[in-house]
Structures are given as structure tokens and as C-alpha cells.
Write a protein that holds these residues in place. Sequence first.
Motif, PDB file in Angstrom:
ATOM      1  N   ARG A  71      50.032  30.904  20.005  1.00 17.00           N
ATOM      2  CA  ARG A  71      49.450  29.619  20.424  1.00 17.00           C
ATOM      3  C   ARG A  71      47.961  29.585  20.113  1.00 17.00           C
ATOM      4  O   ARG A  71      47.438  28.590  19.588  1.00 17.00           O
ATOM      5  CB  ARG A  71      49.656  29.410  21.923  1.00 17.00           C
ATOM      6  N   ILE A  72      47.258  30.668  20.437  1.00 19.32           N
ATOM      7  CA  ILE A  72      45.818  30.711  20.197  1.00 19.32           C
ATOM      8  C   ILE A  72      45.530  30.590  18.704  1.00 19.32           C
ATOM      9  O   ILE A  72      44.599  29.882  18.289  1.00 19.32           O
ATOM     10  CB  ILE A  72      45.233  32.013  20.771  1.00 19.32           C
ATOM     11  N   PHE A  73      46.354  31.255  17.873  1.00 18.10           N
ATOM     12  CA  PHE A  73      46.175  31.156  16.422  1.00 18.10           C
ATOM     13  C   PHE A  73      46.428  29.734  15.929  1.00 18.10           C
ATOM     14  O   PHE A  73      45.668  29.207  15.117  1.00 18.10           O
ATOM     15  CB  PHE A  73      47.124  32.134  15.722  1.00 18.10           C
ATOM     16  N   VAL A  74      47.491  29.104  16.424  1.00 16.17           N
ATOM     17  CA  VAL A  74      47.810  27.741  16.008  1.00 16.17           C
ATOM     18  C   VAL A  74      46.699  26.774  16.419  1.00 16.17           C
ATOM     19  O   VAL A  74      46.292  25.903  15.652  1.00 16.17           O
ATOM     20  CB  VAL A  74      49.161  27.290  16.602  1.00 16.17           C
ATOM     21  N   VAL A  75      46.193  26.935  17.631  1.00 19.70           N
ATOM     22  CA  VAL A  75      45.207  25.991  18.169  1.00 19.70           C
ATOM     23  C   VAL A  75      43.815  26.240  17.599  1.00 19.70           C
ATOM     24  O   VAL A  75      43.120  25.291  17.201  1.00 19.70           O
ATOM     25  CB  VAL A  75      45.181  26.061  19.705  1.00 19.70           C
ATOM     26  N   TRP A  76      43.369  27.500  17.525  1.00 27.44           N
ATOM     27  CA  TRP A  76      41.989  27.793  17.122  1.00 27.44           C
ATOM     28  C   TRP A  76      41.874  28.742  15.938  1.00 27.44           C
ATOM     29  O   TRP A  76      40.778  29.185  15.625  1.00 27.44           O
ATOM     30  CB  TRP A  76      41.205  28.343  18.311  1.00 27.44           C
ATOM     31  N   LEU A 102      33.965  23.941  20.577  1.00 35.43           N
ATOM     32  CA  LEU A 102      33.428  23.324  19.358  1.00 35.43           C
ATOM     33  C   LEU A 102      34.530  23.180  18.311  1.00 35.43           C
ATOM     34  O   LEU A 102      34.597  22.166  17.599  1.00 35.43           O
ATOM     35  CB  LEU A 102      32.278  24.166  18.812  1.00 35.43           C
ATOM     36  N   PHE A 103      35.412  24.190  18.226  1.00 33.42           N
ATOM     37  CA  PHE A 103      36.538  24.090  17.288  1.00 33.42           C
ATOM     38  C   PHE A 103      37.423  22.895  17.636  1.00 33.42           C
ATOM     39  O   PHE A 103      37.974  22.232  16.744  1.00 33.42           O
ATOM     40  CB  PHE A 103      37.374  25.366  17.329  1.00 33.42           C
ATOM     41  N   LEU A 106      44.488  24.026  14.448  1.00 33.46           N
ATOM     42  CA  LEU A 106      44.739  22.584  14.520  1.00 33.46           C
ATOM     43  C   LEU A 106      44.043  21.926  15.701  1.00 33.46           C
ATOM     44  O   LEU A 106      44.023  20.703  15.809  1.00 33.46           O
ATOM     45  CB  LEU A 106      46.244  22.319  14.642  1.00 33.46           C
ATOM     46  N   ALA A 107      43.531  22.737  16.638  1.00 33.79           N
ATOM     47  CA  ALA A 107      42.896  22.260  17.872  1.00 33.79           C
ATOM     48  C   ALA A 107      43.913  21.789  18.910  1.00 33.79           C
ATOM     49  O   ALA A 107      43.527  21.332  19.977  1.00 33.79           O
ATOM     50  CB  ALA A 107      41.869  21.166  17.600  1.00 33.79           C
ATOM     51  N   TYR A 108      45.214  21.888  18.598  1.00 32.32           N
ATOM     52  CA  TYR A 108      46.236  21.603  19.600  1.00 32.32           C
ATOM     53  C   TYR A 108      47.539  22.282  19.185  1.00 32.32           C
ATOM     54  O   TYR A 108      47.631  22.859  18.082  1.00 32.32           O
ATOM     55  CB  TYR A 108      46.437  20.102  19.786  1.00 32.32           C
ATOM     56  N   GLU A 109      48.528  22.251  20.049  1.00 29.19           N
ATOM     57  CA  GLU A 109      49.797  22.937  19.831  1.00 29.19           C
ATOM     58  C   GLU A 109      50.897  21.900  19.591  1.00 29.19           C
ATOM     59  O   GLU A 109      51.460  21.351  20.533  1.00 29.19           O
ATOM     60  CB  GLU A 109      50.126  23.788  21.067  1.00 29.19           C
ATOM     61  N   PRO A 110      51.230  21.614  18.325  1.00 26.38           N
ATOM     62  CA  PRO A 110      52.226  20.564  18.051  1.00 26.38           C
ATOM     63  C   PRO A 110      53.636  20.948  18.488  1.00 26.38           C
ATOM     64  O   PRO A 110      54.419  20.088  18.863  1.00 26.38           O
ATOM     65  CB  PRO A 110      52.136  20.386  16.537  1.00 26.38           C
ATOM     66  N   TRP A 111      53.972  22.239  18.386  1.00 25.31           N
ATOM     67  CA  TRP A 111      55.255  22.744  18.871  1.00 25.31           C
ATOM     68  C   TRP A 111      54.990  23.791  19.937  1.00 25.31           C
ATOM     69  O   TRP A 111      53.985  24.500  19.901  1.00 25.31           O
ATOM     70  CB  TRP A 111      56.061  23.392  17.741  1.00 25.31           C
TER      71      TRP A 111
END
Length: 485
Positions: free
Chosen positions: A394-399, A114-115, A381-386
Motif C-alpha cells: 500500500r505504501i509503495f502504491v500510494v507514495w 507533499l507527495f 499514485l497518492a492514493y490506493e485504487p485497489w
Amino acid sequence: MATQTVGGGRRLMGRSLPLSADTAHNSPGDTPITRFLWAAARIMAVLAMVMVGVKPFFDVFGAKVAADTVDSGMVATVIGAVLMVGAFVAVTVASRRFLTNLTPAIVALVLLGLFSVIGLIALPAREEFFQVFTTANVREIFGPYIAPKSGIITQAAQLAVGFAPIVLLAVMFVRPGWFSLDRLRWVLLLVVVGAVVHSVIAWLQVVGVVPYTYFFNLMSGKVGRASGGYFHPASLGRLLIFAVFILYAAGDRLRISPLARYAAVAFLTATAVVSTHRITIVCVAFVIVAFELRRLPELIRQVSNLRFRTAVWGAVALVVLVVLAAVRWGAYLFDRAVFLATQIGSLNPTNDEFLHGRGQIWFKLAEVWGDAPLDIWLIGLAYEPWNTHSDPLRIFVVWGLLGVILMTIIFINLWRVTRRAIAVEARWMLSVLYAVTVISALTQKPTSYSYFMWMFFLSLMLIIAFYPRVNAPVALATDTSGDRE
């Protein structure tokens, strides 16, 4: 295979599998549709297990490029995930209720999905913030630029496919007969054979028969790194780690001789070394040490009981093999060891060169998030730009922070459910499996690699099926007729 009921569990090959049975769905009250659903679920579950075992063979023919591509390996993974979800849905509909103790983990996965949907909807509002990730003034280790929309869709797909085995595990708790020890043994053997095949390809790369696909760029030039049938050594490493774990955890239940198992472990370990992938080497070494220390007293007893002549000839044969290996591969292995020891960048966490540039990424992300709005802190962000080169980050950046909490819930739920289902003397294997995952997560991203998670769940199934606890308080579900085998 002989079976009998023991304390509410199902005994297979002398061991009790503390799960509900798989024959109750043949009750006379079932409708034709219900019987069809049970049959379809069983077929899909079996085929899904087959896909878990054969997936490494599809990877041999996959594209050897850095970016995600639609190749035979990806197609096999998607098909397997669809079969897993299909089996779970069919069982749930046929049972007319949600039969699993893994509900917290499944709900957490749905919320992560959902995120991702929210992130896709919020793209226009976040367009200005995303501009910081489009800069070309970053090192190659940051990875190529990824468009937000395609990145979000890719991350959501990786989550769905990679964690699909969680519902297959739920099906296993409801219908253990579909996951017989013989069937599971063949799946495990397929994984091990797949690892051996990729290792052979890696050694053919070492001797120059097969070209390298991945290179380390140094001041002195490019250095090829063995990766087997994959593009990157890390992909080969994931297969090696779990193949070694399977060989130790399954042991005699694989029905191959101890000599063959140890030969396979030695070959896979040597392949990990020549790949020069450090986390793989550390994880493989950790698995070997953990299992060997556990059996050290028994090993000492067996060696002490050997006949003197047998012990002498065995020692001579071992020395001869070591000498021959040193003569043939000593120089190459020494060069690899020097490479591993010297090409690590800085060990100072405050330095941009920390762990070959990972420090630069981590500090840059910290700088960017200093200006991030609250919603990005919460749901990411719902994705990993870098390329973060670290799974918790990664999990923090994405969700976001909530994503870190949800992912923690998933693994805690899996730990608790599995721990209650297995014998006390086998719980240390579960600890080894989790420790390997944590080690991998330090500089890799295991939860974003579909086959890593598949192997993680397969390892959980291995421990549950081969080392069950009698009368385990886990998922003793009945079907709608109330029958239990």
C-alpha cells in the motif's frame, strides 16, 4: 505525587523519567503571550490524551458500513489530531525553537504529505494511466471503485490524523509532567474498558442479541463474523491487540488485581477467536506468548511456593471453568476453529486464490506497474485504487519507492529515540510492539488505520513513562530561559 530530580531526569513514583521538565515555562521573564501558549499547550495535550482513551466509545455509535463516513468516531479522531498538533505548535512557538529528537520522522511525514499534493496536481497528466483501475472485471476483494481525487484527499487525511500522535510524543519529551503516570494510567484503562465494551457487543452478536454487520460469503451461504461496535472484525481486532498489550506491558501500574488483568486478557482473547480474524488471533497470541515466556521462571516459582491445599483448589476451579466453557461454547468454538482452518484459500503464493484472493491483487498490481512511468514508481499514485491488503505494498502504491524509504525512516527514528529513552530491561517490549505491527502489516494496513497508529504511539508513551532510563540521552531540552527542573 512526590517528585525529585535525579541525574537530569524527573523521578515520578520511584522511577526516573529522562525528559525535560514542565515548570520552567513559569519563569519571570515570560511574556503574557508566552504564558498563555504554555497554558494552552498543556490543556490541548491533556485533552488529546483524553480523546485517545475515549475514542472507542464513540465508535460504538458510528456507522456500520464499509466505506469511510463522517461519524462520531471520525469526528473524535479529527478533534484529537487537531489538539495534538495544536499542543506541539504552541510548545514550539513558546520555546522559540523546534524541540524534538523526532525531527527526521516529522520531516518524512511532511514529505509524504507533499507527495500527496503532487499527486493531486498530477491528476490530469495521469488520467490515462488511472483508466486501468476503473474496470469492473475484478473481484470484490479489490474493493469498490475510488475516484482519484477523493482517494488522494482521503489518504492525505488518514496520514495526517493517524500520525498526529508523533507530535504529542514530541511534546511528552519536552514536558513530561503533562503526562503524569496517573493521567496515563487512566487513558490506558479507558482503552481497555473500551475493548471490553466492544467485546461484549461481539458476544451479543454471537448469541443473536445484536445483529452481525459483516459476513463472509461462502458457497454454502453467508457466515456472520463478530465485529463488536465496528463494521469489520479487523477494526475490533486492532483494539483487542493493543488492549492485551497494555494489560501486560502496564501490569501492576494499572492498579487492578492480577486476577482481573488475566480475566480481561482471557475475555479479549476469546473475543479475538470468535471474530475469526486470523491476524488478530496471531497478534494477540504473539503478545501473550512473548510476555508469558518472559515471566515463566517467576510464575513457576510462585506456583511452587503455593500451599498444597491452595494449589489443589485452584486447579479444581480452573478445570471446572474449562469444563463449563466447553459445555456452553465448545461446539461454537469448534465450528469457528474449523472455519479458520478451512476458509483460507490457497497457500500457494503463485495462485490467484492465495490467502483468499490476495494473490490475485498482488499479481495484478505487479502487472499494472510494469507499464507505470518513472514518476509513479518514485512517488506513487497518492492514493490506493485497489485494496492492497498489505501495508508495504500500500505504501509503495500510494507514495512510491521514496515513500517506502520515508516510512522506514519514520519507524527507525521512533525506534532509536524510544530505545534510548527506556530502561534496558524494557527494550524487549519495544521489540514486541514492533513485531506485532510487522505481523499486522503482512495482510493488513496498520499505517492507514488512524486508531492503530494512535494505539502504537500510546504504547510507546506507556513504555517510555513506565520504564524510563535514568540519564537517557533523549530530548533533554530547555526552554528559552535556560532553566531545567
